[in-house]
Motif scaffolding. Sequence first.
Motif, PDB file in Angstrom:
ATOM      1  N   SER A 145      -9.994   3.129  -0.774  1.00 52.59           N
ATOM      2  CA  SER A 145      -8.887   3.853  -0.125  1.00 52.59           C
ATOM      3  C   SER A 145      -9.468   4.661   1.031  1.00 52.59           C
ATOM      4  O   SER A 145     -10.673   4.849   1.135  1.00 52.59           O
ATOM      5  CB  SER A 145      -8.207   4.770  -1.121  1.00 52.59           C
ATOM      6  OG  SER A 145      -9.138   5.703  -1.600  1.00 52.59           O
TER       7      SER A 145
ATOM      8  N   SER B 250       0.839  -1.199   0.000  1.00 50.18           N
ATOM      9  CA  SER B 250       0.000   0.000   0.000  1.00 50.18           C
ATOM     10  C   SER B 250       0.870   1.244   0.000  1.00 50.18           C
ATOM     11  O   SER B 250       2.097   1.154   0.153  1.00 50.18           O
ATOM     12  CB  SER B 250      -0.879   0.050   1.244  1.00 50.18           C
ATOM     13  OG  SER B 250      -1.604  -1.124   1.360  1.00 50.18           O
TER      14      SER B 250
ATOM     15  N   PHE C 168      -3.966   3.800   0.350  1.00 52.07           N
ATOM     16  CA  PHE C 168      -4.602   2.957  -0.670  1.00 52.07           C
ATOM     17  C   PHE C 168      -3.719   1.772  -1.037  1.00 52.07           C
ATOM     18  O   PHE C 168      -2.508   1.801  -0.824  1.00 52.07           O
ATOM     19  CB  PHE C 168      -4.938   3.777  -1.926  1.00 52.07           C
ATOM     20  CG  PHE C 168      -3.746   4.426  -2.589  1.00 52.07           C
ATOM     21  CD1 PHE C 168      -3.315   5.679  -2.194  1.00 52.07           C
ATOM     22  CD2 PHE C 168      -3.048   3.772  -3.598  1.00 52.07           C
ATOM     23  CE1 PHE C 168      -2.221   6.288  -2.796  1.00 52.07           C
ATOM     24  CE2 PHE C 168      -1.964   4.376  -4.211  1.00 52.07           C
ATOM     25  CZ  PHE C 168      -1.541   5.638  -3.802  1.00 52.07           C
TER      26      PHE C 168
ATOM     27  N   VAL D 299      -9.786   9.637  -5.777  1.00 48.16           N
ATOM     28  CA  VAL D 299      -9.067   8.592  -5.040  1.00 48.16           C
ATOM     29  C   VAL D 299      -9.546   7.200  -5.457  1.00 48.16           C
ATOM     30  O   VAL D 299     -10.689   7.042  -5.863  1.00 48.16           O
ATOM     31  CB  VAL D 299      -9.213   8.745  -3.499  1.00 48.16           C
ATOM     32  CG1 VAL D 299      -8.601  10.027  -3.024  1.00 48.16           C
ATOM     33  CG2 VAL D 299     -10.664   8.630  -3.077  1.00 48.16           C
TER      34      VAL D 299
ATOM     35  N   LEU E 173      -3.814   9.925   2.512  1.00 53.17           N
ATOM     36  CA  LEU E 173      -4.529   8.923   1.715  1.00 53.17           C
ATOM     37  C   LEU E 173      -3.823   7.589   1.854  1.00 53.17           C
ATOM     38  O   LEU E 173      -2.607   7.503   1.691  1.00 53.17           O
ATOM     39  CB  LEU E 173      -4.545   9.365   0.246  1.00 53.17           C
ATOM     40  CG  LEU E 173      -5.202   8.399  -0.720  1.00 53.17           C
ATOM     41  CD1 LEU E 173      -6.700   8.329  -0.484  1.00 53.17           C
ATOM     42  CD2 LEU E 173      -4.936   8.804  -2.172  1.00 53.17           C
TER      43      LEU E 173
END
Length: 711
Positions: free
Chosen positions: A350, A309, A364, A346, A362
Amino acid sequence: MTHAQQGWLPSGVDEERMTLYVSSQLVACGICFFAGVHAMLAGSSGGREPANMAFGCLSVLLAGYLALTASIYQTDTVALAQSLIRCQLAVACAIYPAAVWFIGLYAGLLRWRSWLALAGAVFGALLIIDLFSPGGVIYDTVVKGHAIVLPWGERVPDYVGVRSRWFGVYFLAKDAIYVWAIGCCVALWRRGSRERAWPFTLYLLVQGAAAIHSDVINRDGEPTVTYEALAFLALVLLMGDRLRRDLQHRTEALARNLDDLCTETLRRQNVEADLRHLAYHDQLTGLPNRLHLYEHLHEQLASATFPDSALVMFDLDHFRTINEALGHDAGDLLLKAVTGRMLAAVPADSLLARHGGDEFALLFMLPADLPPSESAHRIVREITHRLVAPFGIGAHDLAIGVSAGIALLPGMAGDVDSALRQATVALHRAKAGGRNAAIVFESTMQAEADRRLLLEKGLRVALERNEFELHYQPQLDRYDRFVGAEALLRWRHPEHGLIAPGEFIPIAEESGLIHAIGIEVMRRACMERESWPAACADARISINVSPWQLFSPDFVRTVHDAVGTTHADPRRITIEITENALLHDLEDVAYKMRELATLGFHFSLDDFGSGYASLGNLKKLPLHELKIDRVFVEGLQPDTRDPFTESIIAIAHEQHLHVVAEGVETNPQREALAALGCDAIQGFLISRPLPAAEFHRWLERQLAQQCVASD
Ligand code: C2E
Ligand code: MG
Ligand code: MG
């Protein structure tokens, strides 16, 4: 009543055993008993209705009385009959006080205890008499009489007795209680308690009818049975109904309470959900907040199946400037608008959170099609691309840049703190490298981050410890004459040596220390200008001012004071502002500049061409000078044309602006600039920025050269 003449009680008849009459007594006894127990149980639950308890006791006692009555009609021995009659009257002596207890409570008498005490005393005395006198309270002796023949033909055994002297007292007390009960009933009606008064009235009527039957109709007739005890059944039935309704009301109230409880529970659950939402979400943007991010990240990092990630920290470039210049409302609107655009960009699944201020985080999952770093960059680019178009906030069109720091996870980050630190370090690097960029964290950046932390801490005491110093870099005109110098700040750190402003000014701006530092720079530069020889009377000193200083409402006064205390001549001071200072509230900036310009200060637009200022804005400001940024000077050659630099100089001249080229390092650059009509140059070619003492020596040499040249 037969007892009016001979006795009150029935006589025994051998041949008739269990008659209908006796059966009815037993049935009544059973009803009274069960009703009594029921009422006692209802009265004892929580003690909320003591009248039920009293009624229960009364009913159970009456059940005993009826059982004894039935037994008397069943017995054929005089001795036993006499004992049973004595017992029956003993029970009756308990029944009347119990009746007073119940009626007193039922009618809501305040002094029911006094009535109970009185009844208890009278019937207590009669009870003692009953137990200890030879025949009982109403008879001295009992004998077997003729059987009573009931209207339907049944024959009931009868016992007759010779009245005792307490006979009258007993019946008087009994009748007194009946009269007292009528008084209570009247009180109930007068108080308007119809619901209680009705059944009680009915009972009194039935009881009264039974009494009349006993006392009046039977007075001189044949011996017969009485129905007074059975009349009490009416009360039992009526009270049973009341008790049922009472229970029904309670059940309904309970159901209502349950409903209320359910509603309350639901309300609480909603409030808790709201509170949880508040605790985990940012109120302005509605995004998950820092706490939410931490917990989520913690869970993810702890899970064994945490996929590759990226944690990205976004920071809006110059957001603080916007906030300060246009107000917090505009800042809030911008943040909301940015949130909207980011959410649209996005990746699915996420987590976009507001980390605080203008920082968004963020998290994700990285797609597997590209190497992690490339995938992260691609996604971040998609998001920042959405933010390029200007935001219409009120009357302003705001163009903002976004810097991003990316940490690849799990990578080297074992916990939430290190993951966030890595993303933040990369973000700082992105911002330092000219902003509007995205950078992936690398292990080498950690040392840099540690240094930044150290500088942040040291900066607070640097001013007190006098660790700042000003260096001066001279400027020459196209005839090589000294026309001025720029004051450039340095921090002489006790451990790290000389630190360039590019490294610590952003930290000072973020911490607000820039204001105090700015005043000190202004004061020292003014003093320096005062120390210059008379030969350079027209030369100017240029002082850099951060946009933050310019946005401060005190800016004009601060500059004025600093210059006033040093007695410097404002007409020899140039204030350098950067293009970023013009990005926002241009009116305010222009107003402050005009105020200072009327005092004699000059203004220079620094690093022109590297920022976002439009040429149109230049017209609105009281500018005197334009400094061409080093990047435009770098590529200049005398023989090659540079249309951009050429046009900048031409436009500046058209606006009657003095043009200074920065970062001139070579003679070809100098020649090219001279050919383009640039008014002055500054750069390593002439001199590096010098500490005050060295600068003075340089100045002496320069002035000496100038003298020689003019001779
Ligand atoms: P600036 O105002 O554009 O200053 C010029 C920068 O270019 C200075 O960097 C200077 O050392 C450097 N420079 C000058 N000639 C040459 C050259 O020929 N080649 C190269 N490569 N560089 C040259 P410095 O001193 O590191 O300052 C960097 C920036 O820090 C300044 O840019 C200015 O924006 C800011 N700054 C410096 N002092 C102050 C201050 O007192 N207050 C504020 N707010 N900012 C300051
Ligand atoms: Mg400058
Ligand atoms: Mg500059």
